[in-house]
Design a protein around this motif. Structure first.
Motif, PDB file in Angstrom:
ATOM      1  N   SER A 156       0.808  -1.222   0.000  1.00  0.00           N
ATOM      2  CA  SER A 156       0.000   0.000   0.000  1.00  0.00           C
ATOM      3  C   SER A 156       0.842   1.273   0.000  1.00  0.00           C
ATOM      4  O   SER A 156       0.281   2.377   0.008  1.00  0.00           O
ATOM      5  N   ASN A 161       2.718   4.368  -1.317  1.00  0.00           N
ATOM      6  CA  ASN A 161       2.561   5.162  -2.537  1.00  0.00           C
ATOM      7  C   ASN A 161       3.920   5.378  -3.183  1.00  0.00           C
ATOM      8  O   ASN A 161       4.865   5.854  -2.542  1.00  0.00           O
ATOM      9  N   GLY A 211       4.549   7.438  -5.638  1.00  0.00           N
ATOM     10  CA  GLY A 211       4.771   8.851  -5.949  1.00  0.00           C
ATOM     11  C   GLY A 211       5.116   9.112  -7.391  1.00  0.00           C
ATOM     12  O   GLY A 211       5.791  10.088  -7.712  1.00  0.00           O
ATOM     13  N   ASP A 255       3.546   9.464 -11.395  1.00  0.00           N
ATOM     14  CA  ASP A 255       2.324   9.648 -12.170  1.00  0.00           C
ATOM     15  C   ASP A 255       2.104   8.484 -13.122  1.00  0.00           C
ATOM     16  O   ASP A 255       2.953   7.604 -13.280  1.00  0.00           O
ATOM     17  N   SER A 288      -3.024  -5.385  -5.791  1.00  0.00           N
ATOM     18  CA  SER A 288      -2.353  -4.133  -5.431  1.00  0.00           C
ATOM     19  C   SER A 288      -2.041  -3.328  -6.688  1.00  0.00           C
ATOM     20  O   SER A 288      -2.203  -3.820  -7.812  1.00  0.00           O
ATOM     21  N   PRO A 289      -1.567  -2.089  -6.531  1.00  0.00           N
ATOM     22  CA  PRO A 289      -1.170  -1.311  -7.726  1.00  0.00           C
ATOM     23  C   PRO A 289       0.024  -1.890  -8.455  1.00  0.00           C
ATOM     24  O   PRO A 289       0.314  -1.455  -9.573  1.00  0.00           O
TER      25      PRO A 289
END
Length: 826
Positions: free
Chosen positions: A338, A340, A342, A344, A414-415
Motif C-alpha cells: 500500500s 505510494n 509517488g 504519475d 495491489s497497484p
C-alpha cells in the motif's frame, strides 16, 4: 525685439485661453484628408515619391491662431514644405549658434577654441588628466579578499570530493582551515573581533571533518566533530551527532552509535519530519546489527506509521521473519503493497495524437533526469516487494507453494500487479531448487500464451532447463520461441546459439552471439561463449580479443583470466601465460586445479622452472590431496631427484584413491626397491601378486628379488607363474589383434602412464614417462591408463559453453529471470 513680438503674458489678455494653441498642429501630419491632397497623390503615382522626405514646417504657431482645425494647403506641387528661409527665419540646418562649424575640429567660426565649460580660464587645458589611482587596500578589504579565497577553497574541496578525489579534497580543506585561522588573527590585530564570521568558521570545520571521514581518517573526523559540537556558538551543531553516530557504526561501536543517534533525534524539532525519519532508519539498522529485533521493529513501525517507504517496510518484514511472527509478516507485506510510489501514470509518456509538437515534447521528457529518477524509484519498489515475497512465502504457510500463491494474490490486488508474473517465475525457480523439475516446467509452460515479455522469459528458462538435461530438440524449440517473442532478448539469443554450437554449426552460433552483444553489450555469457567457440575453431587471436574485452568488464573473473592464460600458453607466449595465471591464482588462491595448471606452465615454459612447478604442485596437493595428476607428478619428481622414499606416500595415496589400478602399487614397490629396502619391496610385490595374480610386471620383479634374496624355492615358483602369465597375455593380445583386423581397426597404440586429465596439468611429462617406464610395460600401462581415464563430453568445466543463466538469490534484473545450472542434474 522681433522675437518678443509674439510673447504674451497671462495678465495682459485674461480673456484669452492660454492653452488654445495646443490644438493646432502641422497640417503635414493630418492623414485624414490625405486622399484629397492632389500634390501628395501625384507624388505617390510618379517619381516624385522617391525624393527625400520633407522637413517639418516651422513658425506655424502664430499663423495657426486663426482657428482650430485649420489645415494649410501645400504651397508647391512638388510637395515641398516652406522652410524657415522662406519665412525670413534662420535655416534649420545651421549649427553655428551652438558653436559648431565645418572648420578644423575644436575651432568655431570666429576662430576661437570650443570651450563650453570655460576650462581655459581655470587653467585646465588640453586632454583631461588620468584618473587618480586608488589608495592601498584597507584592512577590511584584505579581510574580505581572504574570506573569498576561503570560500573558493571550500567549493574546490567539495568538487574534488564529488569527483572521488578525496586526497585533493582533504588538502583543500586543510588549506581553508589554515586561512581561516589567519583570518581570525588579522581581525584581532585590526580590532575587528566583533565581526568574526561564525558561519564561515562552521563551514570550514564541517568540510574538514567530512573530508577526514571520506578518507577513512575516522579518529580525526571524530575529533573535528567534537570541536564543533562542544562549541555553543554554533547553532544546529547537534545535528552533526548523526555523522558521529555513522562513524561509530563503521567502527562497529553500536552502543555508542545508538546513543549519538538518539541525542541527534532529540535536538531535531518535530517539524523536520524528513530528518527525524532518516535518523530513525539508522537506529533501526543498528538494532538489526545488534540482533535486537524487537527494538528494531519499534523503530520501523514508527516509520511506517509516519511516512512509509519501501526499504523500511522490507526491513520490518525481515525483522518479523527473524522473530518468526507469521501474522505480522503477512500484515507488513500488505502494508508494503500500500506504499505510494509517488509516480504519475505512465500514459503521459505515450503519444495520444498526431501532433508533431507533442511528439517532440515526449521525446524530450522520455529520458530526462526526472524520468530516470522515476525508473530508479520503481526498481527499488519492485526489488523490495519481490524480495519480501520470496522471504515470507516459505514461512507464512505450510509449504512455499501455498505461500507463493498467497503473495501472488495479494500482489494482483495491489497497484503493483505487474509483478505477479515475476513471482510466478520465481516460484518455478524454487521448484528447481527443490529438484521438482516437472512442476517447474509446468509453471513455465503456463506463460506461453501470455504477453510477449513474460513469454520470452519463460521460454528462455525452459530452453535452458532442456539444454542442461540434454534434450536438444526441446531446448532448440523453446529457444526459437523466445527469440520469436522478443528478438532483442540477449539471453534467448545466447541459448539458441548454444544449441547451434552443440549441433556443430559454429558459424551460426558466432552470428547469434554477436547479435546478442549488439542488443545488450552487458551480456557476458554471449561474449564468453563467443571466445570459447573461436578457441575451439583455432582462432586464438579472435578468442583472445573476446576474453580481453570481457576482462575489462568483469575484472575479477577467474574463469576469464584462466582462459586468457591458456590461450597465451597455446600461443607459446610463456611470459604472458605466467602473468595471467598468477593473476588468476591471486583471485582464487584456494583453487587446486589453477595451481596445478600454473605448475604445468612453469614446467613447459622457456627454460623449464622446475622449482616453481614443484612449489605450485605442493600447494595444490595441500589444498586437494586427492588429485591423481598432482600425486603422480610429485612422486615422479622425488623419484627423479633420487628421493624415492619421499615419493612413497604420494603413490600410496594414489593407490587408495584408485585401488583397482595396479600401477600405483607397483610404483610403491618400485620406490622401496630403489631406496634399497628389498625386503619391503618383496613383501609389497607379494601383496600385489595376491590381488593381481596375472600381472607380468609383478611376477618379473618377484622372480628377480627372490633370486637376489637367495630364495631358491620362490624363484622356481615365480618363474613358472611368469611363463604362464606371459603365454596368457600373448594369447590375449593375439585375439585382440585378430578381432581388430576383422573390424578394420588398428591395434591401439601404447599410451603414457599419465592418463587423461581434466585440467591437463602436464602430468604426462618426460620425467614421468622415464620414471614409470621401468615399472609397467607398455601394453599393461595402456590398458590401465584407459581404465583410469574419465571423459567429459563437454570438455573441461572451465571450457563448457555457458548458458544465459545467473544464480538468483534476489532477482535484481526483471528483464530475464534465469536459473542456476548448479541446481540441475547432469
Amino acid at each position: 525685439m522681433s522675437g518678443l513680438a509674439n510673447l504674451r503674458l497671462a495678465n495682459e489678455q485674461e480673456g484669452d485661453d492660454i492653452y488654445s494653441d495646443f490644438n493646432n498642429y502641422n497640417p503635414m501630419f493630418d492623414t485624414n484628408n490625405m486622399e484629397n491632397d492632389a500634390g501628395f497623390m501625384q507624388a505617390v503615382k510618379t517619381s516624385h515619391g522617391k525624393r527625400p522626405p520633407m522637413t517639418a514646417l516651422r513658425g506655424v504657431g502664430a499663423a495657426g491662431k486663426s482657428g482650430a482645425g485649420f489645415r494649410g494647403n501645400l504651397t508647391s506641387s512638388l510637395g515641398r514644405v516652406p522652410s524657415d528661409l522662406d519665412m525670413g527665419g534662420r535655416p534649420v540646418t545651421s549649427v553655428t549658434g551652438a558653436g559648431f562649424s565645418s572648420q578644423k575640429k575644436g575651432i568655431i567660426a570666429g576662430g576661437s577654441t570650443f570651450d563650453p565649460l570655460n576650462q581655459a580660464s581655470r587653467g585646465i587645458a588640453g586632454v583631461a588628466p588620468p584618473l587618480e589611482s586608488l589608495e592601498e587596500d584597507t584592512q577590511e578589504d584584505k579581510i574580505k579578499a581572504l574570506e573569498r579565497s576561503i570560500i573558493d577553497l571550500i567549493e574546490q574541496s567539495a568538487v574534488a570530493n564529488s569527483c572521488k578525489d578525496y586526497v585533493t579534497a582533504t588538502e583543500k580543506a586543510k588549506e581553508a582551515g589554515k586561512k581561516e585561522r589567519q583570518l581570525v588573527r588579522q581581525r584581532e590585530q585590526a580590532g575587528l573581533s566583533e565581526g568574526i564570521n561564525l558561519e564561515l568558521t562552521y563551514a570550514v570545520l564541517v568540510n574538514l571533518a567530512v573530508q577526514y571521514e571520506a578518507n577513512d581518517m575516522l579518529s580525526e573526523a571524530l575529533n573535528m566533530y567534537q570541536v564543533i559540537v562542544k562549541n555553543k556558538m554554533f547553532q544546529h551543531a547537534g545535528r552533526l551527532k548523526v555523522n558521529m553516530g555513522n562513524i561509530y557504526f563503521k567502527q562497529g561501536n553500536m552502543p555508542k552509535a545508538i546513543k549519538l543517534y538518539r541525542m541527534a533525534l532529540d535536538q531535531v524539532p518535530t517539524t523536520q519530519k524528513e530528518i527525524r525519519i532518516k535518523i530513525m532508519q539508522n537506529i533501526g539498522a543498528v538494532f538489526v546489527k545488534l540482533g535486537q529485533y524487537n527494538d528494531a521493529v519499534t523503530s520501523y513501525e514508527h516509520i511506517m506509521s509516519e511516512k512509509p517507504d519501501f526499504q523500511s517496510g522490507l526491513n520490518l518484514i525481515l525483522c518479523y521473519f527473524a522473530l518468526g511472527d507469521k501474522e505480522k509478516m503477512s500484515k507488513s507485506f500488505v502494508k508494503l503493497l500500500s506504499v505510494n510510489l509517488g509516480i504519475d501514470d505512465e500514459d503521459k509518456y505515450t503519444i495520444s495524437s498526431d501532433n508533431p509538437q507533442e511528439s517532440v515534447y515526449l521525446d524530450a521528457i522520455r529520458n530526462d533526469s526526472l524520468r530516470q529518477l522515476e525508473r530508479k524509484r520503481k526498481l527499488i519498489a519492485e526489488r523490495c516487494i519481490l524480495t519480501a515475497a520470496k522471504v515470507i512465502s516459505p514461512a507464512i504457510e505450510n509449504s512455499f507453494s501455498e505461500g507463493f500463491d498467497w503473495c501472488v494474490e495479494q500482489v494482483k490486488a495491489s497497484p503493483y500487479h505487474d509483478l505477479a508474473n515475476d513471482l510466478e517465475i520465481h516460484k518455478a525457480l524454487m521448484y528447481l531448487k527443490e529438484r521438482d523439475f516437472n512442476q517447474a516446467v509446468s509453471i513455465l509452460k503456463t506463460f506461453e500464451k501470455k504477453d510477449t515479455q513474460v513469454k520470452s522469459q519463460a521460454a528462455t528458462n525452459l530452453s535452458f532447463i532442456y539444454f542442461l538435461q540434454g534434450n536438444r530438440d526441446q531446448a532448440r524449440r523453446y529457444a526459437d520461441a523466445a527469440v520469436k517473442a522478443d528478438r532483442f532478448n540477449a539471453s534467448s539469443l545466447t541459448n539458441k546459439a548454444n544449441c547451434l554450437f552443440m549441433d556443430n554449426d559454429p558459424d551460426g552460433a558466432i552470428a547469434l552471439y554477436r547479435e546478442a552483444l549488439d542488443n545488450d553489450t552487458s551480456c557476458y555469457e554471449a561474449l564468453y561463449n563467443l571466445g570459447l567457440v573461436h578457441k575451439k575453431l583455432g582462432n586464438l587471436n579472435a578468442a583472445l580479443d573476446c576474453f580481453l574485452k570481457l576482462h575489462n568488464i568483469v575484472r575479477t573473473s577467474s574463469q576469464v583470466m584462466f582462459e586468457i592464460a591458456t590461450i597465451y600458453e597455446n600461443l607459446e607466449d610463456w611470459g604472458q601465460a605466467i602473468e595471467w595465471m598468477m593473476q588468476c591464482v591471486g583471485v582464487v588462491p584456494t583453487d587446486a586445479s589453477v595451481l596445478s595448471r600454473m605448475a604445468a606452465i612453469c614446467e613447459h615454459s622457456d627454460g623449464g622452472d622446475q622449482s616453481q612447478a614443484f612449489a605450485y604442485h605442493v600447494d595444490s596437493y595441500r589444498l586437494f590431496p586427492a588429485d591423481i595428476n598432482t600425486l603422480e607428478w610429485l612422486g615422479a619428481y622425488y623419484v627423479e631427484s633420487q628421493f624415492s622414499e619421499k615419493a612413497i606416500k604420494y603413490f600410496e595415496r594414489a593407490a587408495v584413491i584408485q585401488p583397482n589400478d595396479v600401477k600405483w602399487q607397483l610404483m610403491v614397490a618400485s620406490c622401496h626397491r630403489r631406496s634399497g629396502n628389498y625386503q619391503s619391496a618383496y613383501d609389497k610385490y607379494k601383496h600385489i601378486h595376491t590381488k593381481f595374480p596375472d600381472n607380468v610386471e609383478c611376477l618379473k620383479y618377484l622372480n628377480r628379488l627372490s633370486s637376489d634374496l637367495g630364495l631358491t624355492k620362490e624363484v622356481q615358483e615365480y618363474a613358472n607363474k611368469l611363463r604362464k602369465a606371459e603365454k596368457t597375455q600373448e594369447a590375449r593380445n593375439q585375439r585382440a589383434e585378430s578381432a581388430g583386423k576383422r573390424r578394420g581397426l588398428k591395434p591401439p597404440d601404447s599410451a603414457d602412464s599419465s592418463g587423461g586429465s581434466r585440467n591437463n596439468s602436464g602430468s604426462g611429462s618426460a620425467r614421468q614417462r622415464r620414471v614409470i617406464s621401468d615399472q609397467v610395460s607398455d601394453n599393461e600401462r595402456a590398458k590401465k591408463n584407459l581404465d583410469a581415464t574419465y571423459s567429459d563430453p563437454l570438455g573441461p568445466a572451465a571450457e563448457r559453453p555457458k548458458t544465459a543463466a545467473r544464480s538468483r538469490t534476489v532477482i535484481d534484473d526483471f528483464e530475464d529471470v534465469e536459473v542456476d545450472d548448479n541446481l540441475l542434474p547432469d
